[in-house]
Design a protein around this motif. Sequence first.
Motif, mmCIF file in Angstrom:
data_model
loop_
_atom_site.group_PDB
_atom_site.id
_atom_site.type_symbol
_atom_site.label_atom_id
_atom_site.label_comp_id
_atom_site.label_asym_id
_atom_site.label_seq_id
_atom_site.Cartn_x
_atom_site.Cartn_y
_atom_site.Cartn_z
ATOM 1 N N VAL A 163 34.583 -5.933 -0.430
ATOM 2 C CA VAL A 163 35.364 -5.015 0.416
ATOM 3 C C VAL A 163 34.888 -3.600 0.091
ATOM 4 N N ASP A 164 34.372 -2.890 1.081
ATOM 5 C CA ASP A 164 33.847 -1.540 0.873
ATOM 6 C C ASP A 164 34.911 -0.515 1.259
ATOM 7 N N GLY A 178 41.438 -6.492 -0.456
ATOM 8 C CA GLY A 178 40.829 -7.282 -1.522
ATOM 9 C C GLY A 178 41.526 -8.617 -1.705
ATOM 10 N N TYR A 179 42.840 -8.603 -1.656
ATOM 11 C CA TYR A 179 43.625 -9.835 -1.797
ATOM 12 C C TYR A 179 43.259 -10.838 -0.701
ATOM 13 N N ALA A 302 35.987 -17.594 -5.871
ATOM 14 C CA ALA A 302 37.387 -17.211 -6.098
ATOM 15 C C ALA A 302 37.510 -15.764 -6.544
ATOM 16 N N VAL A 303 36.499 -14.943 -6.253
ATOM 17 C CA VAL A 303 36.463 -13.555 -6.717
ATOM 18 C C VAL A 303 36.270 -12.624 -5.531
ATOM 19 N N ALA A 304 36.986 -11.512 -5.522
ATOM 20 C CA ALA A 304 36.751 -10.438 -4.549
ATOM 21 C C ALA A 304 36.415 -9.158 -5.311
ATOM 22 N N LYS A 305 35.503 -8.368 -4.753
ATOM 23 C CA LYS A 305 35.156 -7.090 -5.364
ATOM 24 C C LYS A 305 35.355 -5.976 -4.351
ATOM 25 N N ILE A 306 36.212 -5.027 -4.705
ATOM 26 C CA ILE A 306 36.428 -3.839 -3.879
ATOM 27 C C ILE A 306 35.565 -2.721 -4.456
#
Length: 311
Positions: A163-164, A178-179, A302-306
């Motif tokens: 997510v940028d 992000g969630y 299972a990971v998100a990066k903002i």
Amino acid sequence: MTNQEAIRKAEMTLSSLKSGGLMNPTQASAFIRMVQDTPTILKDSRVIQMDHDTQKIEKIGFGQRILRAAQEGKALADDQKAVPTTSTVNLSTKEVIAEIDITYDTLENNIEGEGLQDTIMQILAERAAVDIEELIVNGDTSSSDPFLAQINGIRKQAASHIVDAAGEELSRQIFKRGYKAVPPKYLRIPQEFRFYTSPGIEVEWKDRVADRQTSLGDAAVQGGLSSAFGVPVKGIANMQPYTIGEADVTTDVSDIILTHPKNIILGFSRNIRIEVDKDIRARKFIIVLTAKLDSKFEEEDAVAKIVKVKE
């Protein structure tokens, strides 16, 4: 205890610690526990003690529905039978090193009684834990820093759900994006996940929560772990900000990683070595610790990066 007595005791203790350089299994396990207990991201993560420099972790699970409507006296058709998915996480350790200097004065003033060995081991563990956190967070095999170039850390590994924020101010909307970037099948218990970010972002979020003038706001100001959409927000020292923009128009930003803490695997080889030297001119002991480790996400999906959230 006199200065000379402290020095002699230190020499005896350090001699027994190194036992040829390589820690025995009991010493190694105790040291790894001390490293893990230090307040860093290691305290949350899943630490695996490895007997060899490489290790495979087999994963097995069901990514879809396994229950079917039952029919009396009739078995399930082949296309209705659930088949588990399997995969492997490969850990391949790299060698890292930590060095501490203990001066004669430090020994005389601060190390008393029978706790000298425990004190030295604790000093080593605390120093090593900070260095290890830096590597597993910021490791990048393309880095110009030889230490960080050994492995790809969690910031580099998190690549599937990005997510940028493009320099936006921190807000609920950023956390929500992000969630929602993480597939819902993983977020069954959101409160067990963490938003890991820089200490600056954590403070900014606590400040925003405090503005609501509720009991949660009071708790946030007084050091409580604030949350966003049920997920605790936790600052870690080595998640440092960076600068984006050009010329005179620049912005300090940071990243936020959403994951379950136990999704971060730290493989730690039991082959930990301590070597000791004595610098009589500088009046100090030099203690060098070497270990081998690697870090991977068990499930990167299972990971998100903002990225690029304004500090």
